[in-house]
Enzyme design. Sequence first.
Site, PDB file in Angstrom:
ATOM      1  N   THR A  75      15.034  -9.756   9.596  1.00 43.84           N
ATOM      2  CA  THR A  75      14.122 -10.493  10.687  1.00 43.84           C
ATOM      3  C   THR A  75      13.501 -11.849  10.135  1.00 43.84           C
ATOM      4  O   THR A  75      13.321 -12.837  10.880  1.00 43.84           O
ATOM      5  CB  THR A  75      13.049  -9.750  11.051  1.00 43.84           C
TER       6      THR A  75
ATOM      7  N   ASP B 231      18.993   0.107   1.683  1.00 41.67           N
ATOM      8  CA  ASP B 231      17.829  -0.933   2.130  1.00 41.67           C
ATOM      9  C   ASP B 231      17.417  -2.354   0.949  1.00 41.67           C
ATOM     10  O   ASP B 231      16.466  -2.642   1.365  1.00 41.67           O
ATOM     11  CB  ASP B 231      16.773  -0.229   2.492  1.00 41.67           C
TER      12      ASP B 231
ATOM     13  N   TYR C  96      15.922  -0.426  15.964  1.00 42.55           N
ATOM     14  CA  TYR C  96      15.144  -0.028  14.774  1.00 42.55           C
ATOM     15  C   TYR C  96      13.703  -0.121  15.558  1.00 42.55           C
ATOM     16  O   TYR C  96      13.176  -1.054  16.180  1.00 42.55           O
ATOM     17  CB  TYR C  96      15.058  -1.282  13.666  1.00 42.55           C
TER      18      TYR C  96
ATOM     19  N   TYR D  67       7.300 -12.608   7.726  1.00 42.97           N
ATOM     20  CA  TYR D  67       7.303 -12.431   6.317  1.00 42.97           C
ATOM     21  C   TYR D  67       8.107 -13.337   5.837  1.00 42.97           C
ATOM     22  O   TYR D  67       8.903 -13.841   6.277  1.00 42.97           O
ATOM     23  CB  TYR D  67       7.157 -11.165   5.956  1.00 42.97           C
TER      24      TYR D  67
ATOM     25  N   ASN E 104       9.162  -5.862   2.830  1.00 41.45           N
ATOM     26  CA  ASN E 104       7.777  -5.386   3.216  1.00 41.45           C
ATOM     27  C   ASN E 104       7.383  -4.428   2.595  1.00 41.45           C
ATOM     28  O   ASN E 104       6.441  -3.518   2.968  1.00 41.45           O
ATOM     29  CB  ASN E 104       8.092  -5.066   4.779  1.00 41.45           C
TER      30      ASN E 104
ATOM     31  N   HIS F 157      16.750   4.330   9.928  1.00 38.58           N
ATOM     32  CA  HIS F 157      15.991   4.923   9.206  1.00 38.58           C
ATOM     33  C   HIS F 157      15.290   6.324   9.932  1.00 38.58           C
ATOM     34  O   HIS F 157      14.313   6.499  10.259  1.00 38.58           O
ATOM     35  CB  HIS F 157      14.781   4.247   8.678  1.00 38.58           C
TER      36      HIS F 157
ATOM     37  N   HIS G 163      23.466   0.112   4.474  1.00 38.22           N
ATOM     38  CA  HIS G 163      22.100  -0.781   5.061  1.00 38.22           C
ATOM     39  C   HIS G 163      21.815  -1.526   3.837  1.00 38.22           C
ATOM     40  O   HIS G 163      20.893  -0.566   3.146  1.00 38.22           O
ATOM     41  CB  HIS G 163      21.385   0.177   5.697  1.00 38.22           C
TER      42      HIS G 163
ATOM     43  N   ARG H 135      21.964  -6.032  15.961  1.00 38.71           N
ATOM     44  CA  ARG H 135      20.765  -5.110  15.914  1.00 38.71           C
ATOM     45  C   ARG H 135      19.498  -5.616  16.813  1.00 38.71           C
ATOM     46  O   ARG H 135      19.307  -6.790  16.972  1.00 38.71           O
ATOM     47  CB  ARG H 135      19.945  -5.581  14.574  1.00 38.71           C
TER      48      ARG H 135
ATOM     49  N   HIS I 171      20.549  -5.953   2.701  1.00 36.49           N
ATOM     50  CA  HIS I 171      20.164  -7.278   3.249  1.00 36.49           C
ATOM     51  C   HIS I 171      20.522  -8.306   2.301  1.00 36.49           C
ATOM     52  O   HIS I 171      20.624  -8.056   1.034  1.00 36.49           O
ATOM     53  CB  HIS I 171      18.894  -7.370   3.692  1.00 36.49           C
TER      54      HIS I 171
HETATM   55  C1  0GY Z   1      14.565  -2.741   6.907  1.00 34.75           C
HETATM   56  C2  0GY Z   1      13.266  -2.243   7.210  1.00 34.75           C
HETATM   57  C3  0GY Z   1      12.379  -3.449   7.422  1.00 34.75           C
HETATM   58  C4  0GY Z   1      12.489  -4.601   7.684  1.00 34.75           C
HETATM   59  C5  0GY Z   1      13.662  -5.333   8.312  1.00 34.75           C
HETATM   60  O1  0GY Z   1      14.710  -6.945   9.062  1.00 34.75           O
HETATM   61  C6  0GY Z   1      13.750  -6.631   8.642  1.00 34.75           C
HETATM   62  O2  0GY Z   1      12.971  -7.509   8.241  1.00 34.75           O
HETATM   63  O3  0GY Z   1      14.609  -4.438   8.800  1.00 34.75           O
HETATM   64  C7  0GY Z   1      10.684  -2.834   7.391  1.00 34.75           C
HETATM   65  O4  0GY Z   1       9.970  -3.792   7.274  1.00 34.75           O
HETATM   66  O5  0GY Z   1      10.722  -1.856   7.819  1.00 34.75           O
HETATM   67  O6  0GY Z   1      15.257  -1.996   7.303  1.00 34.75           O
HETATM   68  O7  0GY Z   1      14.879  -3.515   5.943  1.00 34.75           O
END
Ligand code: 0GY
Length: 304
Positions: A77, A257, A157, A49, A262, A181, A31, A124, A33
């Site tokens: 996201t 992660d 999620y 964000y 955030n 998570h 996991h 997702r 990004h």
């Molecule tokens: C994570 C958690 C977060 C954000 C995202 O895709 C995302 O923006 O997953 C979060 O803010 O809790 O898994 O990266």
Amino acid sequence: MKFHKTPGWLDWYAGPSKPLFKLPAGAVDAHCHVFGPGAEFPYAPERKYTPCDASKQQLYALRDHLGFARNVVVQATCHGADNRAMVDALVHSGGKARGVATVRRSVTDRELQDMHAAGVRGVRFNFVRRLVDFTPKDELMEIAGRIVRLGWHVVIYFEAANLPELWSFFTALPTVVVVDHMGRPDVSLPVDGPQFELFIRFMREYPNVWSKVTCPERLSVTGPKALNGERNAYRDVVPFAKRIVESFPNRVLWGTDWPHPNLKDHMPDDGLLVDFIPHIATTPELQRKLLVDNPMRLYWPEEK
Ligand code: 0GY
């Protein structure tokens, strides 16, 4: 295009320590990004964000530094359903990365096939209100019905308090379902209290449900502070993650992660996060399942 990151947002930790825990050969960071870079892969107009850039080169340098062999890059996201940055990371990984995309109903079969060829193996579905405007459930179910034919799975999620209302939707999904998570438990509540018991029941009654035992830095109330000079950060999360690893050893995944979207209070040292692993998977066998066997079975089944 120039983007300015959301005020209060911390940059990812540039000088992570070397973990003391030696990862097993072939370990997968399941996991993580990539963000942009925004100049090359613009952030989505509908994002909640704006992150700092975090490139594929930086992700793969971290992989090597920590001792991982592979990555699963999950669409964040801030890129909406524009999967170009994530797919670009996969195609430049030398086969060492697979991915999870975000798609809309309008995605074509051709686009799905192209993503499959690039290494995408899941989609997702996000139910965290601060991150996304929700997609209607009938659209998500339609997407699930299409991607199951490619052998993909669904990553979900959500926050623990929302599990009851989402239960019937989740349990109707026709795929493997991977929870991000641990379903975000409130770790100030008892590990054997009603909230976490519901999550355990979800996993026990539905053998297609997997969990990532990830993000102690997001869930912890006690935080990164070590006790007695040991590398034992995020101690309050340990009983929750350990319980899942020991109850469902063949259906758990772990990931950093990185680059930790955030986070505003503290940014974790990824080396310290790796040192969390032996506290939750306490034997070499559990560690091998968590870090190698399970992610390989889900993301690289052709190699098993
Ligand atoms: C994570 C958690 C977060 C954000 C995202 O895709 C995302 O923006 O997953 C979060 O803010 O809790 O898994 O990266």
